[in-house]
Enzyme design. Structure first.
Site, PDB file in Angstrom:
ATOM      1  N   LEU A  79       0.917  -1.239   0.012  1.00 10.82           N
ATOM      2  CA  LEU A  79       0.045  -0.033  -0.128  1.00 10.82           C
ATOM      3  C   LEU A  79       0.686   1.306   0.093  1.00 10.82           C
ATOM      4  CD1 LEU A  79      -2.832  -1.029   2.503  1.00 10.82           C
ATOM      5  CD2 LEU A  79      -3.330   0.238   0.504  1.00 10.82           C
ATOM      6  N   TYR A 152       1.531  10.391 -12.812  1.00 12.69           N
ATOM      7  CA  TYR A 152       1.161   9.447 -11.671  1.00 12.69           C
ATOM      8  C   TYR A 152       0.281   8.509 -12.215  1.00 12.69           C
ATOM      9  CZ  TYR A 152      -1.420   7.929  -7.600  1.00 12.69           C
ATOM     10  OH  TYR A 152      -2.094   7.277  -6.721  1.00 12.69           O
TER      11      TYR A 152
END
Ligand code: UDP
Length: 329
Positions: A79, A152
């Site tokens: 994560l 991104y």
């Protein structure tokens, strides 16, 4: 507590918003958790001490550390990432390094020790495809790579491609999860996410900042529902080698959302429409609509979200008020 064999999960980014809730859920069902977090956006306060929880402060860019921790665990949940549109826009280089190189290091270590790995990706993958409920195989529609938001999106796509390649060519058990807008307790207003920001503004009596004309829509899932989806996928062998959207389909415009926040808080604050170029920077591009199609997840695991937007807002407002009261005590 379930009777299934107990395992040790390494959660990179485990003291962040989603990771800390996942850690709580794993501990509650009897598993052990090792959290690796550099505390850049994660907070130690998010983790309650527990005999089966170990916290390691460090970066996913530290190859030796990652190697050792992956070796010690049974399953990896990756994560750790630079998240939040605000952070991405303000620090693109840091975001690219963490998201591409960091993921590569974690996936390589999982491969070295043959550990199952769940990689979290993002709805940003779809770019500005605003065509309605997005299935996992929907097209990515991106603008120029000089717009950092698309850089991104590309970095996260590289993570996904790497995970898929390791699965297909090296037999690594991987699961890719694309998280859509997720909210709930512990989400900080500091990284730009809209609900914590608007609630914070409303309870402090400041104007609520709605970017653009507020007609853009999003769907907000409660973090408990997202964690439930992650656990179902981690527990299901059939999820291996696949990609899943996780998110709510409850669509709301940001202007409506701001009005709901005012209703929920009873605030006397007004709403300020802030042009995108003032909120972020010139050339910034937003998605006009972002809705997940979660049929694949539901069909495999039976998952349905349990919390609606009203419940989410009630809880976030209560927590923000409690935190505010605690900080002024
Ligand atoms: N937004 C807003 N006011 C804020 C922060 C965000 O109007 O103070 C808008 C943002 O432009 C976007 C939506 O709310 O259209 C969701 O933003 P967030 O950063 O939470 O997530 P995104 O979906 O953009 O990743």
């Amino acid at each position: 507590m379930s009777t299934a064999a107990k395992r040790t999960y390494l959660i990179t980014g485990g003291s962040g918003f989603v990771g800390s809730h996942l850690s709580d859920a794993l501990l509650a069902r009897g598993d052990s958790v090792v959290v690796l977090d550099n505390l850049s956006t994660g907070r130690l306060d998010n983790l309650r001490p527990h005999p089966r929880l170990r916290f390691v402060q460090g970066s996913v860019l530290d190859e030796l550390m990652v190697d050792e921790l992956v070796h010690q665990c049974d399953v990896v949940v990756h994560l750790a990432a630079a998240v939040g549109v605000k952070l991405i826009v303000e620090q693109p280089l840091r975001c690219l390094t963490t998201n591409i190189r960091g993921s590569e290091i974690v996936i390589e270590a999982a491969h070295r020790y043959r550990k199952k790995i769940l990689i979290t990706s993002t709805s940003e993958i779809y770019g500005k495809n605003s065509s309605g409920p997005l299935r996992e195989d929907a097209d990515r529609i991106l603008g120029s790579p000089s717009v950092v938001r698309w850089a991104y999106s590309t970095a996260k796509a590289v993570d996904e491609i790497l995970a898929n390649a390791y699965h297909r060519e090296r037999g690594l058990p991987t699961i890719v999860v694309r998280l859509f807008n997720t909210v709930g307790p512990r989400q900080s207003p500091s990284y730009g996410m809209v609900i914590p920001r608007l609630v914070q503004q409303a309870v402090s009596g400041e104007p609520l900042t709605v970017y653009g004309d507020g007609t853009q829509t999003r769907c907000f899932a409660h973090v408990a529902d997202v964690v439930d989806a992650l656990l179902r996928l981690l527990d299901d062998e059939a999820a291996i080698g696949q990609t899943f959207n996780v998110g709510s389909a409850d669509e709301v415009s940001i202007l409506e959302l701001a009005k709901l926040v005012i209703d929920h808080t009873g605030s006397t604050s007004g709403i300020d429409l802030v042009p995108y170029h003032e909120a972020y920077q010139r050339g910034f591009e937003d998605m006009t609509r972002r809705v997940p199609d979660t049929t694949k997840l539901r069909e495999l695991t039976g998952w349905v979200p349990r919390h609606n937007l009203d419940e989410i807002l009630t809880e976030v407002v209560r927590k923000v008020r409690e935190d505010l009261a605690a900080s002024t005590r």
